[in-house]
Design an enzyme around this catalytic site. Sequence first.
Site, PDB file in Angstrom:
ATOM      1  N   ALA A  61      -5.652 -17.762  -6.816  1.00 25.89           N
ATOM      2  CA  ALA A  61      -5.354 -18.012  -5.405  1.00 25.89           C
ATOM      3  C   ALA A  61      -3.838 -18.012  -5.220  1.00 25.89           C
ATOM      4  CB  ALA A  61      -5.927 -19.368  -5.001  1.00 25.89           C
ATOM      5  N   GLY A 100      -8.563 -18.384  -9.538  1.00 26.30           N
ATOM      6  CA  GLY A 100      -9.389 -17.606  -8.624  1.00 26.30           C
ATOM      7  C   GLY A 100      -9.601 -16.179  -9.112  1.00 26.30           C
ATOM      8  N   GLU A 103     -12.425 -16.435 -11.367  1.00 27.10           N
ATOM      9  CA  GLU A 103     -13.616 -16.753 -10.552  1.00 27.10           C
ATOM     10  C   GLU A 103     -14.132 -15.498  -9.846  1.00 27.10           C
ATOM     11  OE1 GLU A 103     -11.468 -20.079  -8.652  1.00 27.10           O
ATOM     12  OE2 GLU A 103     -13.258 -21.263  -9.083  1.00 27.10           O
ATOM     13  N   GLU A 123      -6.526 -24.343 -12.988  1.00 23.76           N
ATOM     14  CA  GLU A 123      -6.385 -25.131 -11.755  1.00 23.76           C
ATOM     15  C   GLU A 123      -6.019 -26.580 -12.021  1.00 23.76           C
ATOM     16  OE1 GLU A 123      -8.668 -22.862 -12.307  1.00 23.76           O
ATOM     17  OE2 GLU A 123      -9.185 -21.781 -10.472  1.00 23.76           O
TER      18      GLU A 123
END
Length: 718
Positions: A61, A100, A103, A123
């Site tokens: 992210a 992310g 993910e 994270e």
Amino acid sequence: MAMYSRLPGSVALITLQNPPVNALSAAVRQGIVDTVQRALKDPKVTSVVICGQNGKFCGGADIREFAGPMLGPPLVPMIHAIEAVDKPVAAAIEGVALGGGLELALGCHYRIAHSKALLGLPEVTLGLLPGAGGSQRLPRLIGLTAALDLITTGRHISAAEALKLGILDQVTDNNVVDQAVEFVRRVAGQPLDSRRLSTLPCPCPPDVDSLLDKAMVKVRQRSRGALAPVACVQALMAAASLPYTQGMEKERDLLTTLFNSGQARALQYAFFSQRVVGKWSLPSGASWDNSAARTISKAAVIGLGTMGRGIVVALALTGISVVAVETQEKQLAEASQAVPAMLQREAGRRSLATPPGVISFSSNLQDVSEVELVIEAVFEDMSLKLQVFRHLTSVCRPGTLLCSNTSGLDIDQLAAVTQSPGLVVGMHFFAPAHVMKLLEVVYGPRSSPEAVATAMQLGKRMGKVSVAVGNCPGFVGNRMLKPYLEQANFLLEEGATPQQVDEALEEFGFPMGVFRMSDLSGLDVGWRIRKEAGLTGPGVESTRTRQGRRYSPLPDQVCEAGRLGQKTGRGWYQYDGPGGRVARSDPWVHIFLEAYRAEHGLVARSIAPEEILERCLYALINEGFNILQDAMAAGPEDIDAIYVFGYGWPRHHGGPMFHAGQVGLGRILERLQHHHHNHPDVPHLKPSTLLRRLVAVGSPPVQTWREFINKERVHSQL
Ligand SMILES: CCCCCCCCCCCCC[C@H](O)CC(=O)SCCNC(=O)CCNC(=O)[C@H](O)C(C)(C)COP(=O)(O)OP(=O)(O)OC[C@H]1O[C@@H](n2cnc3c(N)ncnc32)[C@H](O)[C@@H]1OP(=O)(O)O
């Protein structure tokens, strides 16, 4: 953004485009949603490959977006939509697939990676948990035990390890996109149900409850007070016990709590501070982007005590040839046994087959004549260091960089005895030098930009966080430590015990309180410095005022009693003998403190942990403001990186200057004023002018202080 292209053979290729790491910004997420839709609708497309531009799949992210409102398509439904596609989708992973990014790859049906790729869910290091399904999909793919390890540590793993764990379907040394395209062509038409991780059960060991309990205890011990590691374990508990949809609800709830916590903001600030300090600048205008660094291949280290040995290992691990010099034969013999063993151990820890650098040992200073850089690491004594520098400047060839590992002595004084003062800088390592991440690069008024740039780059090559600091007593880290230690001693005089002070600091998140840390480092270090400063020693009167300010003779008296810390088995605590590690409360210390207070007419009072924290931390923070005011650090990020990487400041509190902002500058000022009023003979409690100025202009956020300070300086307000 994401680029769409149709390759021969009915494969759609989606390329993430957001340099430098293809972070999943709003524009990239929108691009993925649009291009996946396009591939889905195109009847000629039978399979899809997702890759990243410029050799990097995806760094996760976009952390910069976390500071503002969330715009663009959210990640969770985007990844669900990819998983639901009825054509095989493969992630082609090159460079990194982190957070992310991984993910996203877990939402794909297949994952193919280059052998040099790194994968992970880091994270937790940003105060978050894998909040785009990672906490629920990863354990379903690799089992609860392995997922707990990866998610609670946030460690990056190699493609080989990821293949072994079952995260990857294939690893290649060739072009990863070509391999992925070939792979999806091969599997096109095969059933995809078993490839949708959200539909799978989570493999758990039979003793799942005990596994999770142990994991919880471990994360609480490892990072006391940190919220994210605990939330990670809770999310994995949900993965182990709940259906996927409910697990995702839990993931979202936990993420929301973390997102709104000050800790996530602190950890994200710490991530960017680490990068800001690499972009150093000096008051002279020299900076990382206008100063050329030399590449060093041959170096020498003078002095093979604890620090020198660590520095030799750190250099050798970087592939530099090192001449290791020690003039005392016994010390040289010991070091030539110990250093190769240290090197081998550290190389093993870093999974290096053979240490890349070559080390030669010598007792002769003449042997450094051919090296490009020397690091002096002799005993912390100015006259000895001056002698070494005089010798070096006559032995080394012209142009050799001369560095000192002093922890606080005047670099300019050392430079003054050399033929090229511009080539002298401080390189202040932290023990153990081959392990600790911090390096203070100290520039004197005459240090050249080239010398600073070379030391900064060398630090980076050694895997250190190098921070450029000005030349003042104690530089940045030790200068701030002084008022912190001083307050801790005053608290003992007023009624606290070493345990109470240490517990308050450890509860805040320091791995060790100030007294346990002093016992570990050796109490004689500070004692010697105080003697040199004329504060203690024969002929100095035993009062509680020295050189016009409050002084606590407590630590001197502990040393005079032969208690030098762990090495003598006694200090502020007692140990199981010399070199013992486990600190136990010592009745001697309590009797000693009582006698001391009685002698000086002091009445012990009960001191709350809040006062301990305020007195120790705010005095340290106040000195940080003085350092910024004196331009000895370029910005608050530099101070914070020094404290996080060198002094055990809990990362989830960002660093002392960030913490000051979180507490509120007005509050810090008010409490300093209060304590200074009560202790007017303690100059370190007098609020700094910079702190007052910042409060006066409305306590702006820490990220703007650097600019504020520069403007104030131009207008002579500081
Ligand atoms: C209000 C309540 C709302 C609650 C719900 C909110 C919903 C939000 C939904 C979120 C869902 C969570 C999704 C996910 O789980 C969370 C994440 O993915 S967090 C990010 C995880 N990724 C990382 O931690 C990786 C970080 N990066 C690195 O480790 C390294 O940069 C690297 C990728 C290994 C590359 O290293 P290097 O090659 O050495 O390069 P640099 O480190 O110097 O970086 C270069 C440059 O890029 C910037 N950068 C790197 N990563 C990111 C990133 N992820 N986002 C933004 N910027 C990044 C870095 O800062 C450098 O820039 P510079 O500082 O030099 O300008």
